[in-house]
Design a protein around this motif. Structure first.
Motif, PDB file in Angstrom:
ATOM      1  N   THR A 192       0.837  -1.192   0.000  1.00 27.04           N
ATOM      2  CA  THR A 192       0.000   0.000   0.000  1.00 27.04           C
ATOM      3  C   THR A 192       0.873   1.243   0.000  1.00 27.04           C
ATOM      4  OG1 THR A 192      -1.795  -1.112   1.169  1.00 27.04           O
ATOM      5  CG2 THR A 192      -1.791   1.288   1.230  1.00 27.04           C
ATOM      6  N   VAL A 193       0.539   2.185  -0.885  1.00 23.86           N
ATOM      7  CA  VAL A 193       1.296   3.430  -1.021  1.00 23.86           C
ATOM      8  C   VAL A 193       0.374   4.600  -0.678  1.00 23.86           C
ATOM      9  CG1 VAL A 193       2.525   4.950  -2.620  1.00 23.86           C
ATOM     10  CG2 VAL A 193       2.769   2.459  -2.813  1.00 23.86           C
ATOM     11  N   LYS A 194       0.859   5.504   0.145  1.00 21.28           N
ATOM     12  CA  LYS A 194       0.093   6.703   0.487  1.00 21.28           C
ATOM     13  C   LYS A 194       0.335   7.757  -0.578  1.00 21.28           C
ATOM     14  CE  LYS A 194      -2.581   7.962   3.974  1.00 21.28           C
ATOM     15  NZ  LYS A 194      -3.700   7.117   4.449  1.00 21.28           N
ATOM     16  N   LEU A 195      -0.721   8.388  -1.049  1.00 20.36           N
ATOM     17  CA  LEU A 195      -0.616   9.423  -2.069  1.00 20.36           C
ATOM     18  C   LEU A 195      -0.574  10.807  -1.413  1.00 20.36           C
ATOM     19  CD1 LEU A 195      -3.104   7.985  -4.718  1.00 20.36           C
ATOM     20  CD2 LEU A 195      -0.634   7.654  -4.544  1.00 20.36           C
ATOM     21  N   PRO A 196      -0.096  11.820  -2.130  1.00 22.13           N
ATOM     22  CA  PRO A 196       0.101  13.144  -1.533  1.00 22.13           C
ATOM     23  C   PRO A 196      -1.163  13.791  -0.982  1.00 22.13           C
ATOM     24  CG  PRO A 196       1.293  12.987  -3.598  1.00 22.13           C
ATOM     25  CD  PRO A 196       0.448  11.766  -3.508  1.00 22.13           C
ATOM     26  N   ASP A 197      -2.337  13.404  -1.500  1.00 24.92           N
ATOM     27  CA  ASP A 197      -3.584  14.031  -1.052  1.00 24.92           C
ATOM     28  C   ASP A 197      -4.209  13.302   0.127  1.00 24.92           C
ATOM     29  OD1 ASP A 197      -4.253  11.736  -2.435  1.00 24.92           O
ATOM     30  OD2 ASP A 197      -6.126  12.562  -3.206  1.00 24.92           O
ATOM     31  N   GLY A 198      -3.545  12.263   0.634  1.00 23.06           N
ATOM     32  CA  GLY A 198      -4.095  11.483   1.727  1.00 23.06           C
ATOM     33  C   GLY A 198      -4.821  10.237   1.265  1.00 23.06           C
ATOM     34  N   SER A 199      -5.057  10.105  -0.035  1.00 26.21           N
ATOM     35  CA  SER A 199      -5.623   8.874  -0.577  1.00 26.21           C
ATOM     36  C   SER A 199      -4.554   7.781  -0.530  1.00 26.21           C
ATOM     37  CB  SER A 199      -6.087   9.080  -2.026  1.00 26.21           C
ATOM     38  OG  SER A 199      -7.057  10.106  -2.118  1.00 26.21           O
ATOM     39  N   LYS A 240      -4.799  20.899 -10.478  1.00 26.74           N
ATOM     40  CA  LYS A 240      -6.132  20.824 -11.074  1.00 26.74           C
ATOM     41  C   LYS A 240      -6.719  19.417 -11.073  1.00 26.74           C
ATOM     42  CE  LYS A 240      -5.429  24.781 -14.136  1.00 26.74           C
ATOM     43  NZ  LYS A 240      -6.258  25.662 -13.292  1.00 26.74           N
ATOM     44  N   VAL A 241      -5.877  18.410 -11.141  1.00 29.83           N
ATOM     45  CA  VAL A 241      -6.381  17.045 -11.259  1.00 29.83           C
ATOM     46  C   VAL A 241      -5.443  16.079 -10.547  1.00 29.83           C
ATOM     47  CG1 VAL A 241      -5.176  16.554 -13.425  1.00 29.83           C
ATOM     48  CG2 VAL A 241      -7.304  15.340 -12.895  1.00 29.83           C
ATOM     49  N   ARG A 242      -6.034  15.013 -10.024  1.00 28.05           N
ATOM     50  CA  ARG A 242      -5.268  13.918  -9.431  1.00 28.05           C
ATOM     51  C   ARG A 242      -5.414  12.721 -10.381  1.00 28.05           C
ATOM     52  NH1 ARG A 242      -8.277  13.371  -3.860  1.00 28.05           N
ATOM     53  NH2 ARG A 242     -10.057  13.821  -5.229  1.00 28.05           N
ATOM     54  N   LYS A 243      -4.315  12.319 -10.976  1.00 29.45           N
ATOM     55  CA  LYS A 243      -4.389  11.275 -12.002  1.00 29.45           C
ATOM     56  C   LYS A 243      -3.395  10.159 -11.682  1.00 29.45           C
ATOM     57  CE  LYS A 243      -4.635  12.657 -16.227  1.00 29.45           C
ATOM     58  NZ  LYS A 243      -4.236  13.217 -17.542  1.00 29.45           N
ATOM     59  N   VAL A 244      -3.862   8.921 -11.830  1.00 27.35           N
ATOM     60  CA  VAL A 244      -3.006   7.751 -11.668  1.00 27.35           C
ATOM     61  C   VAL A 244      -3.164   6.880 -12.905  1.00 27.35           C
ATOM     62  CG1 VAL A 244      -2.487   5.700 -10.308  1.00 27.35           C
ATOM     63  CG2 VAL A 244      -3.231   7.792  -9.152  1.00 27.35           C
ATOM     64  N   ALA A 268      -4.947  -2.759  -8.811  1.00 29.78           N
ATOM     65  CA  ALA A 268      -4.757  -1.791  -7.730  1.00 29.78           C
ATOM     66  C   ALA A 268      -6.095  -1.465  -7.079  1.00 29.78           C
ATOM     67  CB  ALA A 268      -4.108  -0.510  -8.255  1.00 29.78           C
ATOM     68  N   ARG A 269      -6.037  -1.228  -5.783  1.00 29.97           N
ATOM     69  CA  ARG A 269      -7.211  -0.755  -5.046  1.00 29.97           C
ATOM     70  C   ARG A 269      -6.985   0.695  -4.652  1.00 29.97           C
ATOM     71  NH1 ARG A 269      -9.877  -4.337  -0.637  1.00 29.97           N
ATOM     72  NH2 ARG A 269     -10.559  -5.231  -2.621  1.00 29.97           N
ATOM     73  N   PHE A 270      -7.951   1.523  -4.957  1.00 40.52           N
ATOM     74  CA  PHE A 270      -7.873   2.951  -4.677  1.00 40.52           C
ATOM     75  C   PHE A 270      -8.829   3.314  -3.548  1.00 40.52           C
ATOM     76  CE2 PHE A 270      -6.602   2.241  -9.020  1.00 40.52           C
ATOM     77  CZ  PHE A 270      -5.461   3.029  -9.146  1.00 40.52           C
ATOM     78  N   ASP A 271      -8.306   3.987  -2.549  1.00 36.72           N
ATOM     79  CA  ASP A 271      -9.128   4.496  -1.450  1.00 36.72           C
ATOM     80  C   ASP A 271      -9.021   6.014  -1.524  1.00 36.72           C
ATOM     81  OD1 ASP A 271     -10.619   4.878   0.786  1.00 36.72           O
ATOM     82  OD2 ASP A 271      -9.347   3.724   2.142  1.00 36.72           O
ATOM     83  N   ILE A 272     -10.078   6.656  -2.039  1.00 35.73           N
ATOM     84  CA  ILE A 272     -10.004   8.050  -2.441  1.00 35.73           C
ATOM     85  C   ILE A 272     -10.489   8.990  -1.339  1.00 35.73           C
ATOM     86  CG2 ILE A 272     -10.671   9.754  -4.182  1.00 35.73           C
ATOM     87  CD1 ILE A 272      -8.972   7.313  -5.111  1.00 35.73           C
ATOM     88  N   ARG A 273      -9.667   9.958  -1.050  1.00 39.15           N
ATOM     89  CA  ARG A 273     -10.043  11.001  -0.097  1.00 39.15           C
ATOM     90  C   ARG A 273     -10.773  12.109  -0.857  1.00 39.15           C
ATOM     91  NH1 ARG A 273      -5.800  14.287   3.806  1.00 39.15           N
ATOM     92  NH2 ARG A 273      -7.330  15.657   4.786  1.00 39.15           N
ATOM     93  N   PRO A 274     -11.959  12.520  -0.382  1.00 43.75           N
ATOM     94  CA  PRO A 274     -12.716  13.554  -1.103  1.00 43.75           C
ATOM     95  C   PRO A 274     -11.939  14.868  -1.194  1.00 43.75           C
ATOM     96  CG  PRO A 274     -14.069  12.498   0.580  1.00 43.75           C
ATOM     97  CD  PRO A 274     -12.663  12.047   0.817  1.00 43.75           C
ATOM     98  N   GLU A 275     -11.990  15.468  -2.361  1.00 47.15           N
ATOM     99  CA  GLU A 275     -11.358  16.771  -2.578  1.00 47.15           C
ATOM    100  C   GLU A 275     -12.124  17.445  -3.720  1.00 47.15           C
ATOM    101  OE1 GLU A 275      -7.042  18.406  -3.927  1.00 47.15           O
ATOM    102  OE2 GLU A 275      -7.027  16.822  -2.408  1.00 47.15           O
ATOM    103  N   ASN A 288     -13.976   3.779  -2.818  1.00 48.31           N
ATOM    104  CA  ASN A 288     -13.043   2.673  -2.679  1.00 48.31           C
ATOM    105  C   ASN A 288     -13.333   1.714  -3.833  1.00 48.31           C
ATOM    106  OD1 ASN A 288     -12.466  -0.051  -0.490  1.00 48.31           O
ATOM    107  ND2 ASN A 288     -10.930   1.415  -1.088  1.00 48.31           N
ATOM    108  N   PHE A 289     -12.361   1.454  -4.708  1.00 52.14           N
ATOM    109  CA  PHE A 289     -12.629   0.611  -5.874  1.00 52.14           C
ATOM    110  C   PHE A 289     -11.367  -0.075  -6.365  1.00 52.14           C
ATOM    111  CE2 PHE A 289     -11.831   4.942  -7.299  1.00 52.14           C
ATOM    112  CZ  PHE A 289     -10.939   4.798  -8.351  1.00 52.14           C
ATOM    113  N   ASP A 290     -11.574  -1.166  -7.119  1.00 53.18           N
ATOM    114  CA  ASP A 290     -10.485  -1.946  -7.697  1.00 53.18           C
ATOM    115  C   ASP A 290     -10.469  -1.759  -9.205  1.00 53.18           C
ATOM    116  OD1 ASP A 290      -9.933  -2.953  -5.198  1.00 53.18           O
ATOM    117  OD2 ASP A 290     -10.735  -4.960  -5.584  1.00 53.18           O
ATOM    118  N   VAL A 291      -9.268  -1.711  -9.768  1.00 50.64           N
ATOM    119  CA  VAL A 291      -9.091  -1.682 -11.224  1.00 50.64           C
ATOM    120  C   VAL A 291      -8.001  -2.687 -11.568  1.00 50.64           C
ATOM    121  CG1 VAL A 291      -8.560  -0.296 -13.250  1.00 50.64           C
ATOM    122  CG2 VAL A 291      -9.705   0.771 -11.292  1.00 50.64           C
ATOM    123  N   GLN A 292      -8.285  -3.544 -12.547  1.00 51.09           N
ATOM    124  CA  GLN A 292      -7.294  -4.518 -12.990  1.00 51.09           C
ATOM    125  C   GLN A 292      -7.105  -4.401 -14.496  1.00 51.09           C
ATOM    126  OE1 GLN A 292      -8.075  -8.611 -11.974  1.00 51.09           O
ATOM    127  NE2 GLN A 292      -6.017  -9.276 -12.550  1.00 51.09           N
TER     128      GLN A 292
END
Length: 325
Positions: free
Chosen positions: A123-130, A147-151, A158-165, A185-189
């Protein structure tokens, strides 16, 4: 315990190796070094933050307006640690002065890649807290600006746990699609056969990358639903309930419901450099239901053999094959 200067120089050398072309070959040794001493982990984390700040500020809209170019990662970091640290500090100071921080409090940066080796889940922490949890042999590129948060998910799951912004959308690019969600919270493969998306919490949208965010609403996926896309980009079926237990992969458990043994091994073998083979093609049609850990491989082979009334055959090189009794 290494002194502060020694730990800092070791961290710098490791930073150079882990951002070079042979990073994955050094991953296991690096993780042992980082776990050996809390100071090692702290110095490496501080170094990552310093370079991310220097690199990312130049990538923001404000930085581009002032003609600041994102700084490349110099190879000299691996051979001149003291000079590299000083240079990074000077870059950060210069960018702060030029960009006049305070005028734009939403500056958030990053053009950084994260990857896992075969068999690793991290698990990796992203700069926005996600946060993003990377499955085995997975690689993502994080590209944040003001302007945008893009991965970009280049391969794997990968599983993304998104912090609202509200001020910045969160987008995941994978397999020719854009997955967008304000939170959740969602998975993408991303696999050669196509793309899979599953929502664990909150709704999300999936659209073609060529359509852009201003196009009409894309395919909407509700919490608890999943959808699979063919390699061509077309949905294989309408969004429907996610398969029970499919969210357990983050804990190292894989759940199957009447899946062909060939498909089970295709999934579990992703976690091992040396997987399990079938003694004859007809065995691949056997249906498998149950929860299995893909590692250690020997234990997985034994579990499958016991559940399916097969036998594990091991050759002189240690290769494992499931065969009839």
């Amino acid at each position: 315990m290494p002194g502060g200067e020694d730990a800092r120089e070791e961290a710098t050398r490791w930073w150079g190796r882990m951002h070079g072309p042979h990073a994955e070959a050094s991953r296991a040794e690096f993780e042992r070094w980082r776990a050996a001493d809390a100071r090692n982990a702290a110095e490496y984390a501080a170094l990552e933050r310093t370079w991310t700040l220097a690199e990312g500020l130049g990538a923001t809209a404000v930085g581009r307006d002032r003609s600041l170019k994102p700084q490349p990662r110099p190879l000299a970091w691996a051979t001149a640690p003291r000079l590299a640290l000083a240079a990074a500090a000077m870059i950060v100071i210069a960018l702060f002065v030029t960009l006049q921080p305070g005028r734009n409090p939403n500056l958030s940066l990053v053009s950084v890649a994260h990857a896992t080796s075969v068999g690793e889940i991290r698990t990796v922490k992203l700069p926005d807290g996600s946060s993003v949890t990377l499955d085995t042999d997975t690689r993502v590129e994080v590209a944040f600006d003001d302007k945008v948060r893009k991965v970009r998910l280049q391969r794997g799951r990968a599983r993304f746990d998104i912090r609202p912004e509200p001020a910045r959308a969160f987008l995941v690019e994978a397999g020719g699609k854009i997955v967008s969600a304000p939170q959740g919270n969602f998975d993408v493969q991303a696999a050669p056969a196509g793309l899979s998306v599953a929502s664990l919490r909150d709704a999300l949208e999936v659209r073609r990358q060529t359509e852009g965010l201003d196009a009409k609403a894309g395919l909407r996926i509700q919490p608890g639903q999943a959808v699979r896309f063919a390699a061509s980009g077309e949905p294989l079926a309408p969004a429907g309930p996610a398969e029970k237990g499919s969210d357990q992969w983050v804990s190292g458990m894989l759940v199957f419901h009447g899946a062909p043994l060939s498909a089970v091994l295709e999934e579990t073998n992703r976690y091992a450099s040396r997987g399990i083979a079938l003694g004859e093609p007809s065995l691949g049609a056997i249906k498998v239901t149950g929860a299995f850990r893909p590692l250690p491989v020997d234990q997985l082979a034994a579990s499958l053999a016991a559940a399916l009334k097969l036998r594990v055959q091991r050759d002189a090189d240690g290769n494992l094959t499931l065969v009839r009794p």
